[in-house]
Design a protein around this motif. Sequence first.
Motif, PDB file in Angstrom:
ATOM      1  N   ALA A   1      -3.262 -14.767   9.641  1.00 17.80           N
ATOM      2  CA  ALA A   1      -2.757 -13.431   9.295  1.00 17.80           C
ATOM      3  C   ALA A   1      -3.320 -12.394  10.274  1.00 17.80           C
ATOM      4  O   ALA A   1      -2.592 -11.512  10.748  1.00 17.80           O
TER       5      ALA A   1
ATOM      6  N   GLY B   1      -1.234 -10.071  12.826  1.00 18.40           N
ATOM      7  CA  GLY B   1      -1.424  -8.622  12.835  1.00 18.40           C
ATOM      8  C   GLY B   1      -1.733  -8.124  14.232  1.00 18.40           C
ATOM      9  O   GLY B   1      -1.167  -7.110  14.681  1.00 18.40           O
TER      10      GLY B   1
ATOM     11  N   TYR C   1       1.397  -8.294  16.394  1.00 18.46           N
ATOM     12  CA  TYR C   1       2.329  -7.237  16.018  1.00 18.46           C
ATOM     13  C   TYR C   1       1.817  -5.884  16.534  1.00 18.46           C
ATOM     14  O   TYR C   1       2.575  -5.085  17.093  1.00 18.46           O
ATOM     15  N   GLY C   2       0.518  -5.637  16.379  1.00 23.10           N
ATOM     16  CA  GLY C   2      -0.097  -4.388  16.838  1.00 23.10           C
ATOM     17  C   GLY C   2       0.100  -4.211  18.338  1.00 23.10           C
ATOM     18  O   GLY C   2       0.474  -3.133  18.824  1.00 23.10           O
TER      19      GLY C   2
ATOM     20  N   SER D   1       6.981  -1.604   7.791  1.00 25.26           N
ATOM     21  CA  SER D   1       5.994  -2.566   8.302  1.00 25.26           C
ATOM     22  C   SER D   1       4.676  -2.418   7.551  1.00 25.26           C
ATOM     23  O   SER D   1       4.005  -3.396   7.222  1.00 25.26           O
TER      24      SER D   1
ATOM     25  N   ALA E   1       2.889  -5.340   5.302  1.00 25.62           N
ATOM     26  CA  ALA E   1       1.528  -5.788   5.578  1.00 25.62           C
ATOM     27  C   ALA E   1       0.638  -5.639   4.341  1.00 25.62           C
ATOM     28  O   ALA E   1      -0.106  -6.550   3.980  1.00 25.62           O
TER      29      ALA E   1
ATOM     30  N   LEU F   1      -0.703  -8.987   2.510  1.00 24.70           N
ATOM     31  CA  LEU F   1      -2.144  -9.255   2.578  1.00 24.70           C
ATOM     32  C   LEU F   1      -2.818  -9.065   1.226  1.00 24.70           C
ATOM     33  O   LEU F   1      -3.720  -9.811   0.864  1.00 24.70           O
TER      34      LEU F   1
END
Length: 329
Positions: free
Chosen positions: A244, A248, A251-252, A271, A275, A279
Amino acid sequence: MAELRRTLDIVAPFFNEAPSASAFARLLGELEAAVAQRYGMTVHKILVDDGSHDDGAGRFSQALTGSWEIVRLSRNFGKEVAVLAGLDQSRADMVLIMDADLQHSLDISLKLIAELVDHPDIDVVYAQNDRREASWRRSQLARLFYSLINSSQRFDIPENAGDFRVMRGAVARALTSLRDKRRFNKGLFAWAGFRQKALPYSPEGRASGTSKWSRLNLIAFSLEGFTSFSVIPLRLISLSGLLAALAGAIYGAKVFFEVIFYGIAVPGYPSLLVAVVLLGGLNLTLLGLIGEYVWVTLSESKDRPVYLVRDVVRSDVSAERPDPGAPDR
Ligand code: UDP
Ligand code: MG
């Protein structure tokens, strides 16, 4: 070797099995006669009343013949614990564990004993359910369970092998030294080691009543198996956390790249929500799983006995057996 095959204890736990009591007592009588005739063994029967609500114990005490005892537990502790209560009373050179609901036949019991008698180098012979009656989905689930639970340890829990087994006295004694309170017998049998041999069989249909295993029970039991014997779920937690975090980060980086080089506005809410919910859900689930392990640790750390005995009813013959002494709890 003759020394090794003098006595046989038969351990059978029962919970609300009054309807099959007389038939099971008859089966035990036949088993005893066959074993006495073939191997000259003396048989003692140890039945464990796992807090039945019916008069199973009364029916058994009327129907049983020869040397027997019925250990009545103070309440229902579950089959795994009831088996331990029976083993605690056993003192014979060989011990056979079987169900009292007639699903374990005379024929297979005799085959198990014959295998152990014929193979002095083997310590345990267990019946392995060939699961012919199980649905494809169920057997796939079972396979997945065993491959997960077996993936992280030095001993393998064999698939579809239950309590139906015969073992040498030394193995039975070794098993009683394992005082886990939340018991997962399949795992304990495998943990104990010794030289074990499988004998494939198909269980009989239930003569009366229904299995005490509901779907929910089975799930809880599988979880018990994991928390007593496997660290795999905890490792999967770490792995999923790592994945995960990696997702992240990727994606960031993508968002950062798009803003800097292409000036694309970041679509915020969707988004963010995905998230947070993803999470958050993952966190709660995994926290619950860790909680399971903490709960096991807690219940094992309380120094309660594994079970309590209400009383023991004995046949006249079995009164002559030596006292096993208090089990080492
Ligand atoms: N049993 C028990 N305590 C329980 C549940 C079951 O002693 O809490 C006994 C039951 O009477 C039977 C054996 O354990 O003799 C196997 O139980 P069951 O038939 O429900 O399981 P399955 O054959 O479906 O594995
Ligand atoms: Mg059964």
